[in-house]
Design a protein around this motif. Structure first.
Motif: not given
Ligand SMILES: Cc1cc2nc3c(=O)[nH]c(=O)nc-3n(C[C@H](O)[C@H](O)[C@H](O)COP(=O)(O)OP(=O)(O)OC[C@H]3O[C@@H](n4cnc5c(N)ncnc54)[C@H](O)[C@@H]3O)c2cc1C
Length: 373
Positions: A35-36, A82-87, A357-358
């Motif tokens: 959300s942020a 969103p915007g950054m992959k875990f890896a 998504r939410a």
């Protein structure tokens, strides 16, 4: 002072004067961070301020409290924010990675990368309505907010169903939330209650060092067919349909079933998954079965799930007589009776992918409603 710094200015700690702010996001788990992130990307008017309040000591949401044996290979899967992959934040190439270490590492890197205005450890004790604004009381002061995105998850609300005699039991009763390691039960007689994935994982571990008995209300719904995206979507649709009718969200596992893993097959082969129907009552030394027989236990472990942690919103009287909250909006995050409140990570968005998504839908809908764009 930059926009981020100014949004980190604490609410007035001592006086009951509230600091005015546009949006308070409560909780910095997957749902709050998503959300942020979206709030930070929407192109809000320059004067708009929001803050993320989180009671936990460090980044990671509830993941920082999960038991040590929960690894990235034993969880269902943690979806990238969103915007950054875990890896990008966690090196998973060197063997087993503990979820309670890796997820906090990821969320921490994420908060820093996107300069999200998170304040911790700060707990919201209560939210009530004061005219046009919400009064958000925290242990570090009070905010007067125009809108709320609530993302407080479920970890703070372990659920133990009421059974007759529970108060008589002289042994130890604990919940999944309290579990750390199977060694704590070595040599004991342990009754595990619950038919979900956590119950089975803990049973698998404990049954290797202790004598276990497993009880569930219904026959556990194992599935030997693959868990496809269609199955996932059907489960989410079922829960979404319920909250759009104002019903309590209900169990996703009842639709998805429990996927049979090699660990489950091995536990079955050891006889650790011989499930019994529920006992009739709890006694001082154990339980009494429906046929009148008594059986002694040292420990009752309640793996009976969690509910949404929404007690701090009680004064807003969002719940109806069924105990549900009537939800609306694109992804059912908006409280139908008060469009200034969104619940993210609630109902259909109570998964890492759903929360992502939410968070986007809630951020946009709330910003539009409050005319912050
Ligand atoms: C054992 C277990 C395993 C799971 N495995 C998976 C999995 O593999 N994949 C998956 O998608 N989902 C999994 N889930 C579900 C998972 O918890 C969610 O998908 C997701 O991580 C929850 O994110 P969240 O942001 O809603 O909540 P949380 O991660 O619980 O974050 C909520 C945050 O809100 C804060 N908070 C709560 N109350 C207050 C308050 N009053 N004031 C201030 N802050 C507050 C908390 O401190 C916390 O940091 C699992 C759940 C459990 C219990």
């Amino acid at each position: 002072m930059t926009e981020i710094e100014s949004s980190l200015v604490p609410a007035d700690t001592h006086a009951r004067v509230a600091r005015k702010i546009d949006i308070v996001v409560i909780g910095a788990g997957q749902a709050g961070l998503s959300s942020a992130y979206h709030l930070s990307r929407l192109g809000l008017s320059p004067h708009v301020q929001y803050v993320v309040i989180d009671r936990s000591p460090q980044p990671g949401g509830a993941w920082q409290f999960r038991w040590p044996s929960l690894t990235l290979s034993t969880v269902n899967g943690i979806h990238d924010l969103p915007g950054m992959k875990f890896a990008e934040a966690v090196d998973t190439s060197k063997g087993e990675v503990h979820a309670a270490v890796a997820v906090p590492q990821y969320y921490g890197a994420y908060e820093r990368a996107f300069e999200l205005p998170v304040r911790r450890p700060v707990a919201v004790s209560v939210v009530c309505e004061r005219g046009e604004r919400f009064r958000v009381e925290t242990d570090a002061g009070v905010y007067a907010a125009r809108g709320i995105i609530n993302a407080t998850g479920t970890w703070e609300a372990p659920y133990i169903p009421p059974y007759p005699g529970a108060e008589l039991f002289k042994g130890r009763q604990l919940h999944t939330k309290d579990y750390q390691t199977a060694d704590a039960f070595a040599g004991q007689r342990v009754l595990v209650v619950g038919g979900g994935i956590s119950a089975i994982q803990l049973l698998d571990e404990i049954s290797k060092v202790a004598s276990t008995t497993w009880v569930t209300r219904e026959e556990p719904a194992f599935r030997d067919t693959p868990f496809t995206p269609e199955v996932g979507r059907a489960a989410v649709a079922m829960v979404e349909e319920r909250v759009r009718r104002g019903l309590p969200p209900g169990s996703v596992v009842s639709v998805t079933g429990i996927p049979i893993t090699p660990a489950i097959l091995a536990a079955r082969a050891r006889g650790a998954l011989d499930r019994q129907p529920m006992f009739a009552e709890i006694t001082a030394s154990g339980v009494r079965w429906p046929d009148g027989r008594e059986q002694a236990f040292d420990v009752i472990l309640w793996s009976t799930g969690f509910r949404s942690a929404l007690d701090h919103l009680a004064p807003l009287q969002l719940r109806n007589a069924d105990g549900g909250i009537l939800m609306t909006g694109r992804l059912a995050t908006q409280v139908a009776n008060d469009p200034r409140i969104h619940l993210v990570g609630y109902g259909p968005s109570a998964s890492t992918i759903g929360a992502n998504r939410a968070g986007g839908a809630a951020a946009r809908e709330l910003a539009e409603h409050l005319q912050l764009l």
